[in-house]
Scaffold this active site. Structure first.
Site, PDB file in Angstrom:
ATOM      1  N   GLN A 162      80.800  53.533  23.493  1.00 27.93           N
ATOM      2  CA  GLN A 162      79.636  51.901  23.066  1.00 27.93           C
ATOM      3  C   GLN A 162      78.071  51.759  23.173  1.00 27.93           C
ATOM      4  O   GLN A 162      77.526  51.369  22.639  1.00 27.93           O
ATOM      5  CB  GLN A 162      80.596  50.836  23.534  1.00 27.93           C
ATOM      6  N   GLU A 204      73.033  44.808  21.256  1.00 28.55           N
ATOM      7  CA  GLU A 204      71.722  44.162  22.796  1.00 28.55           C
ATOM      8  C   GLU A 204      71.088  44.630  22.717  1.00 28.55           C
ATOM      9  O   GLU A 204      69.901  45.365  24.531  1.00 28.55           O
ATOM     10  CB  GLU A 204      73.166  44.768  23.442  1.00 28.55           C
ATOM     11  N   ASP A 241      79.149  53.313  28.516  1.00 29.31           N
ATOM     12  CA  ASP A 241      80.206  52.664  28.178  1.00 29.31           C
ATOM     13  C   ASP A 241      81.098  53.062  27.585  1.00 29.31           C
ATOM     14  O   ASP A 241      80.710  52.794  26.472  1.00 29.31           O
ATOM     15  CB  ASP A 241      80.213  50.984  27.996  1.00 29.31           C
ATOM     16  N   ASP A 315      85.832  46.698  33.155  1.00 26.93           N
ATOM     17  CA  ASP A 315      85.603  45.915  32.743  1.00 26.93           C
ATOM     18  C   ASP A 315      86.777  45.122  31.740  1.00 26.93           C
ATOM     19  O   ASP A 315      87.133  44.436  32.197  1.00 26.93           O
ATOM     20  CB  ASP A 315      84.687  46.584  31.361  1.00 26.93           C
ATOM     21  N   LYS A 340      81.456  39.575  34.291  1.00 26.76           N
ATOM     22  CA  LYS A 340      81.268  38.659  32.860  1.00 26.76           C
ATOM     23  C   LYS A 340      81.691  37.043  33.373  1.00 26.76           C
ATOM     24  O   LYS A 340      83.325  37.267  33.197  1.00 26.76           O
ATOM     25  CB  LYS A 340      82.112  39.867  31.414  1.00 26.76           C
ATOM     26  N   LYS A 391      73.586  44.622  33.735  1.00 28.07           N
ATOM     27  CA  LYS A 391      73.640  44.725  32.543  1.00 28.07           C
ATOM     28  C   LYS A 391      72.866  43.524  31.829  1.00 28.07           C
ATOM     29  O   LYS A 391      74.292  42.415  31.631  1.00 28.07           O
ATOM     30  CB  LYS A 391      75.286  45.455  32.462  1.00 28.07           C
TER      31      LYS A 391
END
Length: 425
Positions: A162, A204, A241, A315, A340, A391
């Site tokens: 990703q 992103e 990632d 994550d 997150k 990030k």
């Protein structure tokens, strides 16, 4: 310092999807405002964001129910409380919701309130948000992990992994690290353009070209690093990632989901071997979600193979939740946690996860989501917790740059007290 009014509203995020914004009004007239991010690839154990599911509005992604919960449930429950009681307020939010997954009020409603409360408190005390959250021992500026090539669920590029990121670890300060990253980003644009590849950007802010798989993406980045005048592995390292949960099924890591016929199907052991091969071949020092969130045995094997060489970030595995992090620590799965705020739903629970990680020798990486807003809270959280890593996307799109620019301001404010860096595994 009493909370006088809490107002929720529906706004749009960087993908044009609705999200929740909250204003916390104090009796003295001060206002704290926060907007909530949203992810595209989500861990199945994340706290649940409440969506309306009304296909006639925003393709079912409206958040009017969450906004209603802010205005009609949370507002009357918190009015009159001291804005300085963050832990008590977050505990009250959790009690009001009454579910383990925050599916009643919605994690998006709860987080908007929790973060807006912290911002109002910082404004009331007339101190920066990072200082309010972290106290006096707050001084570490994070190494940015800049996502300059997007794959997987974040783009239409035929690459399973990703994110391919650069980490300017050789910089002397955040300001210089940001400059190095920007120069590599622009060099990469030329590298891709010269190959006749697309330089359009993904969610992103990174490029999403039709590259020939993982190795091609990494080698393109290394070429850009050198073109910008930097030494790979010394000045700038690479992080990935893999988002492996997105293509793991029935014990197989199926790369064909994103890469088509040229993609491979790898067993758990083959996935570990492949990542080990990449680390041996390239200057990679951080791998996120190298194994699936449901592959705890695979995570153990990966940690045995690479845990003393690179940062292995959980994550989807940990979802900013102390319950899953505790298991990871006990079973020796990974050595770092991605943070997150919307995965767990309150600031207090976020800080608890970071504290547990650091206490057990894990690193932490403060992170954005693919659906972002102009809100810069995570920049302050990164500094407040001395995480040393952040990030927050590539070097384009204002929703990403807002966080970097906030960190520039914080570094300037800290002056000679600021330290740039992170804890190496």
């Amino acid at each position: 310092m009493e909370i006088a009014k809490i107002i929720g509203r529906e706004i749009l995020d960087s993908r044009g999807n609705p999200t929740v914004e909250v204003d916390v009004h104090l009796a003295c007239g001060i206002i704290g405002r926060a907007a909530v991010p949203s992810g595209a690839s989500t861990g199945e154990n994340e706290a649940i964001e409440l969506r309306d599911q009304d296909k006639a509005r925003y393709c079912g992604k409206g958040v009017l129910k969450a906004v209603k919960n802010v205005n009609e449930v949370i507002d009357p429950a918190l009015c009159g409380m001291s804005v300085l009681e963050q832990t008590a307020i977050d505990r009250k939010l959790i009690e009001l919701d009454g579910t383990k997954t925050k599916s009643n009020l919605g994690a998006n409603a709860m987080l908007g309130v929790s973060l807006a409360v912290a911002k109002a408190a910082a404004a009331y005390l007339d101190i920066p948000l990072y200082r309010y959250i972290g106290g006096s021992n707050t001084y570490v500026l994070p190494v940015p992990m800049m996502n300059i090539i997007n794959g997987g669920s974040h783009s239409d590029a035929p690459i399973a992994f990703q994110e391919f990121m650069i980490r300017p670890v050789g910089a002397c300060c955040f300001r210089e690290g940001l400059r190095m990253g920007a120069e590599v980003f622009h060099a990469l644009k030329k590298v891709l353009h010269d190959r006749g590849l697309s330089t359009a950007v993904g969610d992103e802010g990174g490029f999403a070209p039709a590259l020939n798989g993982t190795e091609d993406a990494i080698e393109s980045i290394l070429k850009a690093v050198e073109a910008a005048g930097y030494v790979p592995g010394k000045d700038i390292t690479i992080a990935m990632d893999c988002a492996s949960s997105e293509f793991f099924k029935d014990g197989i890591y199926d790369y064909t989901k994103f890469e088509g016929e040229k993609g491979k199907k790898r067993s758990i052991d083959e996935q570990v071997a492949y990542l080990t091969e990449l680390v041996g071949k390239y200057p990679i020092d951080s791998i996120e979600d190298g194994m699936s969130e449901n592959d705890w045995e695979g995570w153990k094997k990966l940690t045995v193979a690479l845990g003393d060489k690179v940062q292995l970030v959980g994550d989807d595995l940990f979802v900013t939740n102390v319950e899953f992090l505790r298991r990871g620590i006990a079973e020796k799965c990974g050595n770092s946690i991605l943070i997150k705020v919307n995965q767990i739903g309150t600031l207090t629970e976020t800080l608890n996860a970071i504290e547990m990680a650091h206490r057990h020798g894990f690193t932490s990486v403060t992170s954005h989501r693919s659906g972002e807003t102009e809100d810069t809270t995570i920049a302050d959280i990164a500094v407040a917790t001395n995480s040393g890593q952040i990030k927050t996307g590539s070097l384009s799109r204002t929703d990403r740059m807002a966080k970097y620019n906030q960190l520039l301001r914080i570094e300037e404010e800290l002056g000679p007290c600021a330290v740039y860096g992170y804890k190496k595994v």
